[in-house]
Design a protein around this motif. Structure first.
Motif, PDB file in Angstrom:
ATOM      1  N   TYR A 216      12.600  -5.818 -18.563  1.00  0.00           N
ATOM      2  CA  TYR A 216      11.170  -5.483 -18.527  1.00  0.00           C
ATOM      3  C   TYR A 216      10.971  -4.306 -17.578  1.00  0.00           C
ATOM      4  CZ  TYR A 216       6.118  -6.403 -18.753  1.00  0.00           C
ATOM      5  OH  TYR A 216       4.758  -6.316 -18.986  1.00  0.00           O
ATOM      6  N   ILE A 217      10.347  -3.245 -18.073  1.00  0.00           N
ATOM      7  CA  ILE A 217      10.110  -2.036 -17.277  1.00  0.00           C
ATOM      8  C   ILE A 217       8.720  -2.094 -16.653  1.00  0.00           C
ATOM      9  CG2 ILE A 217      10.150   0.485 -17.244  1.00  0.00           C
ATOM     10  CD1 ILE A 217      12.772  -0.860 -18.177  1.00  0.00           C
ATOM     11  N   ILE A 218       8.664  -1.958 -15.343  1.00  0.00           N
ATOM     12  CA  ILE A 218       7.380  -1.852 -14.639  1.00  0.00           C
ATOM     13  C   ILE A 218       7.278  -0.447 -14.057  1.00  0.00           C
ATOM     14  CG2 ILE A 218       5.958  -2.672 -12.725  1.00  0.00           C
ATOM     15  CD1 ILE A 218       7.090  -5.422 -13.089  1.00  0.00           C
ATOM     16  N   PRO A 219       6.361   0.373 -14.555  1.00  0.00           N
ATOM     17  CA  PRO A 219       6.248   1.747 -14.050  1.00  0.00           C
ATOM     18  C   PRO A 219       5.497   1.831 -12.730  1.00  0.00           C
ATOM     19  CG  PRO A 219       4.686   1.387 -15.830  1.00  0.00           C
ATOM     20  CD  PRO A 219       5.466   0.115 -15.690  1.00  0.00           C
ATOM     21  N   ILE A 220       6.031   2.608 -11.829  1.00  0.00           N
ATOM     22  CA  ILE A 220       5.334   3.004 -10.604  1.00  0.00           C
ATOM     23  C   ILE A 220       5.346   4.524 -10.633  1.00  0.00           C
ATOM     24  CG2 ILE A 220       5.281   2.852  -8.078  1.00  0.00           C
ATOM     25  CD1 ILE A 220       6.807   0.239  -8.273  1.00  0.00           C
TER      26      ILE A 220
ATOM     27  N   SER B  39       6.930   9.554  -8.702  1.00  0.00           N
ATOM     28  CA  SER B  39       5.688  10.026  -8.091  1.00  0.00           C
ATOM     29  C   SER B  39       6.053  11.036  -7.021  1.00  0.00           C
ATOM     30  CB  SER B  39       4.891   8.864  -7.491  1.00  0.00           C
ATOM     31  OG  SER B  39       3.698   9.335  -6.887  1.00  0.00           O
ATOM     32  N   GLY B  40       5.885  12.315  -7.346  1.00  0.00           N
ATOM     33  CA  GLY B  40       6.257  13.346  -6.397  1.00  0.00           C
ATOM     34  C   GLY B  40       5.111  14.216  -5.942  1.00  0.00           C
TER      35      GLY B  40
ATOM     36  N   ALA C 228       5.194   7.474  -1.995  1.00  0.00           N
ATOM     37  CA  ALA C 228       5.858   6.760  -3.092  1.00  0.00           C
ATOM     38  C   ALA C 228       7.272   6.327  -2.720  1.00  0.00           C
ATOM     39  CB  ALA C 228       5.905   7.648  -4.334  1.00  0.00           C
ATOM     40  N   SER C 229       7.851   6.970  -1.694  1.00  0.00           N
ATOM     41  CA  SER C 229       9.194   6.592  -1.242  1.00  0.00           C
ATOM     42  C   SER C 229       9.257   5.131  -0.819  1.00  0.00           C
ATOM     43  CB  SER C 229       9.627   7.483  -0.080  1.00  0.00           C
ATOM     44  OG  SER C 229       9.690   8.833  -0.466  1.00  0.00           O
ATOM     45  N   LEU C 230       8.127   4.583  -0.414  1.00  0.00           N
ATOM     46  CA  LEU C 230       8.101   3.168  -0.021  1.00  0.00           C
ATOM     47  C   LEU C 230       8.582   2.284  -1.164  1.00  0.00           C
ATOM     48  CD1 LEU C 230       4.655   2.997   1.825  1.00  0.00           C
ATOM     49  CD2 LEU C 230       6.927   3.046   2.875  1.00  0.00           C
TER      50      LEU C 230
END
Length: 365
Positions: A10-14, A54-55, A115-117
């Motif tokens: 299952y893919i969860i996008p962030i 997320s950059g 987003a690095s978190l």
């Protein structure tokens, strides 16, 4: 991570912009991740993959300089993206707590800034060849103010929150310190497959951060060689192969839920921008006041329905729900005044004097 049959993945996008596309609960309203979590439980996968991308279109080199440069051209202060730090922490904790029964791995396509978190909030992590983890020093910039003691306390509080998220991934203090604090150094000793991080530059294997003026950052190559990443993978298929599962069943429902919602609120945002532009046009006749009021009411309604849209309005236009309400009330008074004048004079085209605010001069320039 061993399974007896081809796993259900299952893919969860962030992915997307922090604070809008990627957000937790806003003003007590559930986020899209609550819906995704419920769907995960229904689908009951074997493995969850958190896809992080997320950059914020900023260079990983000299990150804070790039932030300051972007602020000159972008109406959103990048520090706003990081200001939801407690919200991001709560979201990471929720994903951990609600989905802890499922094995999880992170695939980092890009993670720059706050987003690095999420890139480092789980123990297993793979990176795309061009992936980067950098820019968490923006967290320390949140502690503003003129008083040195207050600044120091705020700096400690914000960096402490960020480190708490990183520690969810089992990362030691030397590493988490160097990721969020520009004044910390980082190197490592490697013994076999064991990495020992050091808060100096004397590691016998790798010196990651030699500068006391910028936080540590990682390319995929450095992350893999130091053991921060479990490997480098071209795509999901490649990563699953590295995990030992060349065959797997990908569940795309989470990606669809995420994409559909973000596409919808962004569509509404385009509608809102058109309404704002129309509202800012010169008003030729006071008879247009009710129409102007309807514009604001429609904007306010859509902002209430979509919290990311409301946040974007505040970030880009400085426009909050309270300010919209004030503008609507001002228009109500202008409409009443116009109606009184119309009854008293048998007609009229003059409008009341509208206040200048986030929406521009508006009626009655």
């Amino acid at each position: 991570m061993q399974l007896s049959a081809p796993p259900k993945v299952y893919i969860i996008p962030i992915t997307g912009q922090m604070g809008t596309d990627i957000h937790g609960n806003i003003d007590g309203k559930p986020s899209i991740y609550d819906k995704i979590i419920a769907d995960v439980r229904t689908q009951n996968p074997d493995i969850i993959v958190f896809r992080v991308n997320s950059g914020d279109d900023r260079s990983p080199d000299k990150y804070m300089e790039a932030v300051r440069a972007q602020m000159k051209d972008d109406k959103i202060d990048p520090r706003r993206l990081a200001s939801g730090l407690t919200e991001y922490r709560d979201l990471a904790l929720k994903l951990h707590t609600d989905l802890d029964q499922y094995p999880a791995v992170v695939y980092v396509e890009d993670a720059r800034g706050v987003a690095s978190l999420f890139a480092l909030a789980w123990s297993y992590m793979y990176m795309a060849p061009d992936g980067k983890i950098a820019g968490l020093d923006i967290v320390g910039s949140l502690g503003g103010g003129n008083d040195a003691d207050i600044r120091a306390k705020m700096f400690g509080a914000w960096t402490g929150i960020a480190k708490g998220v990183l520690e969810l991934g089992g990362h030691p203090n030397q590493l988490t310190d160097s990721l969020v604090r520009p004044d910390r150094l980082l190197s490592c000793d490697i013994d076999g497959r064991v990495t020992r991080w050091r808060d100096d530059t004397n590691g016998d294997w790798y010196a990651v951060d030699l500068s006391p003026e910028q936080a540590a950052r990682f390319t995929s190559k450095v992350a893999e060689e130091t053991g921060l990443a479990d490997g480098v993978a071209v795509d999901l298929n490649d990563m699953m192969g590295l995990l030992g599962y060349p065959e797997f069943a990908e569940v795309k429902r989470g990606q669809k839920i995420f994409d559909d919602y973000n596409a919808l609120w962004r569509k509404r945002y385009e509608e809102v921008k058109k309404l704002i532009d129309e509202y800012r046009e010169e008003m030729e006749d006071a008879r247009e006041l009710p129409k102007r009021k309807q514009m604001l009411e429609k904007i306010r309604q859509m902002a209430k329905q979509y919290p990311p849209l409301a946040r974007t309005l505040e970030w880009r236009f400085g426009l909050t729900d309270a300010q919209l309400q004030v503008l609507i009330e001002q228009l109500n008074e202008q409409i009443k005044e116009y109606q009184r004048q119309k009854r008293g004079t048998g007609g009229g085209s003059g409008g009341g004097g509208g206040g200048r605010g986030p929406m521009g001069p508006g009626p009655g320039r």
